[in-house]
Motif scaffolding. Structure first.
Motif, PDB file in Angstrom:
ATOM      1  N   LYS A  11       0.824  -1.213   0.000  1.00  0.00           N
ATOM      2  CA  LYS A  11       0.000   0.000   0.000  1.00  0.00           C
ATOM      3  C   LYS A  11       0.862   1.269   0.000  1.00  0.00           C
ATOM      4  O   LYS A  11       0.465   2.303  -0.573  1.00  0.00           O
ATOM      5  CB  LYS A  11      -0.913  -0.021   1.230  1.00  0.00           C
ATOM      6  N   SER A  12       2.026   1.201   0.625  1.00  0.00           N
ATOM      7  CA  SER A  12       2.890   2.381   0.761  1.00  0.00           C
ATOM      8  C   SER A  12       3.848   2.568  -0.406  1.00  0.00           C
ATOM      9  O   SER A  12       4.472   3.635  -0.529  1.00  0.00           O
ATOM     10  CB  SER A  12       3.699   2.285   2.061  1.00  0.00           C
ATOM     11  N   LEU A  13       3.985   1.573  -1.263  1.00  0.00           N
ATOM     12  CA  LEU A  13       4.955   1.641  -2.359  1.00  0.00           C
ATOM     13  C   LEU A  13       4.794   2.871  -3.256  1.00  0.00           C
ATOM     14  O   LEU A  13       5.795   3.491  -3.634  1.00  0.00           O
ATOM     15  CB  LEU A  13       4.894   0.365  -3.200  1.00  0.00           C
ATOM     16  N   PRO A  14       3.566   3.262  -3.649  1.00  0.00           N
ATOM     17  CA  PRO A  14       3.435   4.456  -4.500  1.00  0.00           C
ATOM     18  C   PRO A  14       4.009   5.726  -3.875  1.00  0.00           C
ATOM     19  O   PRO A  14       4.563   6.578  -4.578  1.00  0.00           O
ATOM     20  CB  PRO A  14       1.923   4.581  -4.701  1.00  0.00           C
ATOM     21  N   LEU A  15       3.891   5.844  -2.552  1.00  0.00           N
ATOM     22  CA  LEU A  15       4.444   7.017  -1.872  1.00  0.00           C
ATOM     23  C   LEU A  15       5.960   7.028  -1.963  1.00  0.00           C
ATOM     24  O   LEU A  15       6.577   8.076  -2.223  1.00  0.00           O
ATOM     25  CB  LEU A  15       4.007   7.018  -0.398  1.00  0.00           C
ATOM     26  N   TYR A  16       6.576   5.862  -1.771  1.00  0.00           N
ATOM     27  CA  TYR A  16       8.032   5.772  -1.866  1.00  0.00           C
ATOM     28  C   TYR A  16       8.509   5.973  -3.299  1.00  0.00           C
ATOM     29  O   TYR A  16       9.566   6.564  -3.535  1.00  0.00           O
ATOM     30  CB  TYR A  16       8.513   4.415  -1.333  1.00  0.00           C
ATOM     31  N   GLU A  17       7.730   5.481  -4.244  1.00  0.00           N
ATOM     32  CA  GLU A  17       8.100   5.663  -5.656  1.00  0.00           C
ATOM     33  C   GLU A  17       8.117   7.153  -6.032  1.00  0.00           C
ATOM     34  O   GLU A  17       9.068   7.647  -6.657  1.00  0.00           O
ATOM     35  CB  GLU A  17       7.119   4.919  -6.559  1.00  0.00           C
ATOM     36  N   LYS A  18       7.087   7.861  -5.635  1.00  0.00           N
ATOM     37  CA  LYS A  18       7.012   9.299  -5.916  1.00  0.00           C
ATOM     38  C   LYS A  18       8.155  10.050  -5.232  1.00  0.00           C
ATOM     39  O   LYS A  18       8.786  10.930  -5.838  1.00  0.00           O
ATOM     40  CB  LYS A  18       5.660   9.846  -5.442  1.00  0.00           C
TER      41      LYS A  18
END
Length: 221
Positions: A10-17
């Motif tokens: 769930k948190s991966l998109p935040l880290y990607e950005k």
């Protein structure tokens, strides 16, 4: 300890950005730092009056003040002078200001390693100072100082973890926010470590390869 994989996914998109933002800030800052460092080292080498004194003052100021204070000064202090900059602009200026001084010292050590006889030979055949710097000094100085320049690039990439102090959503800021909201400390910090490894490890390997390829007085081997 059980890893909460659902939270990680769930948190991966935040880290990607945040990773892309970190790369953007680091890339621009490193380019500007290299340019600033090269100009400063040339000024110091040719002992250009007045400018040399200003350059020495800049290097000492930059190297002896923490990046966090520099960022606060740019982001909060300049507003008192009527100068308002975005968070990204402040981060790039701060990182470049810091990195430029370290790059200058790296270039300076490389320039001082150039054999004096080559400089004298260049002058004897009528090369101007600009031509001497371009064709004789800088190419050799770059190869000598490459290990230090590479280390400074890695250093600046790591220093991007400070920019969250001026409200930029970088990797460190994302991890801190997730820990504060969900108390998933281990998962958040693990993703932070992995994200920096993904960024830094390929760059470190590339720089090591480049150092082996570009060695002083070993071109063509």
């Amino acid at each position: 300890m059980n890893m909460d994989w659902q939270f990680i996914i769930k948190s991966l998109p935040l880290y990607e950005k945040a990773t892309w933002l970190t790369l953007k800030l680091a890339f621009i800052s490193i380019l500007l730092s290299l340019l600033i460092g090269l100009l400063c080292s040339v000024v110091m080498y040719f002992k250009i009056k007045i400018i040399k004194t200003i350059t020495q003052g800049y290097i000492e100021l930059s190297r002896n003040t923490p990046l966090l204070i520099q960022l606060y000064f740019l982001y909060y202090g300049f507003t008192k002078l009527g100068i308002k900059m975005s968070e990204s602009t402040c981060a790039i200026i701060g990182l470049s200001f810091l990195g430029g001084s370290y790059m200058a010292e790296a270039f300076r050590s490389g320039i001082e390693a150039v054999n004096k006889s080559q400089i004298e030979s260049g002058l004897s055949i009528g090369l101007s100072k600009v031509q001497l710097a371009r064709y004789v000094i800088i190419p050799q100085a770059f190869s000598v100082s490459l290990p230090s320049l590479g280390a400074n690039c890695i250093f600046l990439l790591k220093e991007t973890s400070i920019v969250g102090a001026i409200a930029l959503i970088d990797l460190m800021n994302v991890a801190k926010d997730l820990i504060g909201m969900y108390y998933k400390t281990f998962e958040s910090l693990s993703m932070l470590v992995v994200a920096y490894l993904i960024i830094l490890l390929p760059i470190s390997i590339f720089l090591s390869w480049l150092e082996r390829r570009v060695r002083y007085a070993e071109f063509g081997n």
